[in-house]
Design a protein around this motif. Structure first.
Motif, PDB file in Angstrom:
ATOM      1  N   LYS A  67       0.870  -1.170   0.000  1.00 18.06           N
ATOM      2  CA  LYS A  67       0.000   0.000   0.000  1.00 18.06           C
ATOM      3  C   LYS A  67       0.909   1.223   0.000  1.00 18.06           C
ATOM      4  O   LYS A  67       1.667   1.435   0.946  1.00 18.06           O
ATOM      5  CB  LYS A  67      -0.913  -0.021   1.229  1.00 18.06           C
ATOM      6  N   LEU A  68       0.831   2.002  -1.056  1.00 16.06           N
ATOM      7  CA  LEU A  68       1.757   3.116  -1.237  1.00 16.06           C
ATOM      8  C   LEU A  68       1.330   4.336  -0.414  1.00 16.06           C
ATOM      9  O   LEU A  68       0.926   5.365  -0.953  1.00 16.06           O
ATOM     10  CB  LEU A  68       1.890   3.458  -2.724  1.00 16.06           C
ATOM     11  N   GLU A  69       1.437   4.166   0.877  1.00 16.42           N
ATOM     12  CA  GLU A  69       1.243   5.258   1.820  1.00 16.42           C
ATOM     13  C   GLU A  69       2.312   5.068   2.884  1.00 16.42           C
ATOM     14  O   GLU A  69       3.178   4.209   2.743  1.00 16.42           O
ATOM     15  CB  GLU A  69      -0.173   5.242   2.400  1.00 16.42           C
ATOM     16  N   TRP A  77       6.375   5.868  -5.199  1.00 14.61           N
ATOM     17  CA  TRP A  77       5.349   5.721  -6.233  1.00 14.61           C
ATOM     18  C   TRP A  77       5.908   6.123  -7.594  1.00 14.61           C
ATOM     19  O   TRP A  77       5.719   5.430  -8.598  1.00 14.61           O
ATOM     20  CB  TRP A  77       4.127   6.577  -5.874  1.00 14.61           C
ATOM     21  N   GLY A 117      -2.367   2.043  -4.860  1.00 15.58           N
ATOM     22  CA  GLY A 117      -1.743   3.351  -4.965  1.00 15.58           C
ATOM     23  C   GLY A 117      -2.440   4.238  -5.969  1.00 15.58           C
ATOM     24  O   GLY A 117      -3.433   3.856  -6.585  1.00 15.58           O
TER      25      GLY A 117
END
Length: 174
Positions: A67-69, A77, A117
């Motif tokens: 999870k691109l956080e 990203w 993402g």
């Protein structure tokens, strides 16, 4: 944890494949979905044509999800995007910037089953290109990615992830 996913296209897809996509999509080969039904409708009706929204459920329990956080950043990203999207520039510093991103910010994707993402449609991808060519700052890029209703995409990257995907329904949209 389970999730309802939508995929917009021009056909009913009961059993998707990760190999039939475009290697130059944001996250490379994969089956691209979203949790946002309206976004799937947009994908289904490109160029003002009739489309189909496919609806699925997936369990993420035994999957490796990226999870691109936090702790990932906009640069992680962007590195993934630069790895897969076609990017060429006549500005030598831009190619050096791309190489730097890939060397220092590209996460290991070899064991990832699912990526969640940003999606970089063509208008948003231009912001990423502007950052690489030093036309906008990282702060401006980050702000741009949070404008409008860009939405997140959920990319299924492995056969294991597709095996947990359960087709629920498909319906036409105009």
């Amino acid at each position: 944890m389970s999730m309802r996913l939508f995929h917009g296209t021009n056909q009913i897809i009961i059993q998707p494949s990760i190999d039939s996509g475009n290697p130059h999509n944001d996250y490379g080969y994969g089956f691209y979905t979203t949790q946002h039904e309206n976004l799937a409708k947009e994908w289904a009706c490109k160029s003002n044509r009739y489309g189909i929204v496919n609806e699925y459920d997936i369990s993420l329990e035994n999957l490796h999800v990226l999870k691109l956080e936090d702790p990932f950043t906009m640069l992680n990203w962007l590195a993934i995007l630069m790895k897969h999207r076609v990017f060429t520039s006549r500005v030598p510093i831009a190619m050096l910037a791309k190489d730097y991103l890939l060397q220092h910010f590209l996460p290991d994707l070899s064991q990832v089953d699912v990526i969640i993402g940003f999606r970089a449609d063509d208008s948003y991808y231009s912001f990423a290109e502007d950052f690489i060519t030093n036309q906008i700052s990282l702060e401006t890029l980050s702000e741009a990615m949070h404008l409008g209703e860009l939405g997140l995409q959920v990319c299924l990257k492995s056969k294991k992830s597709l095996q947990t995907l359960e087709f629920q329904d498909a319906y036409p949209v105009d």
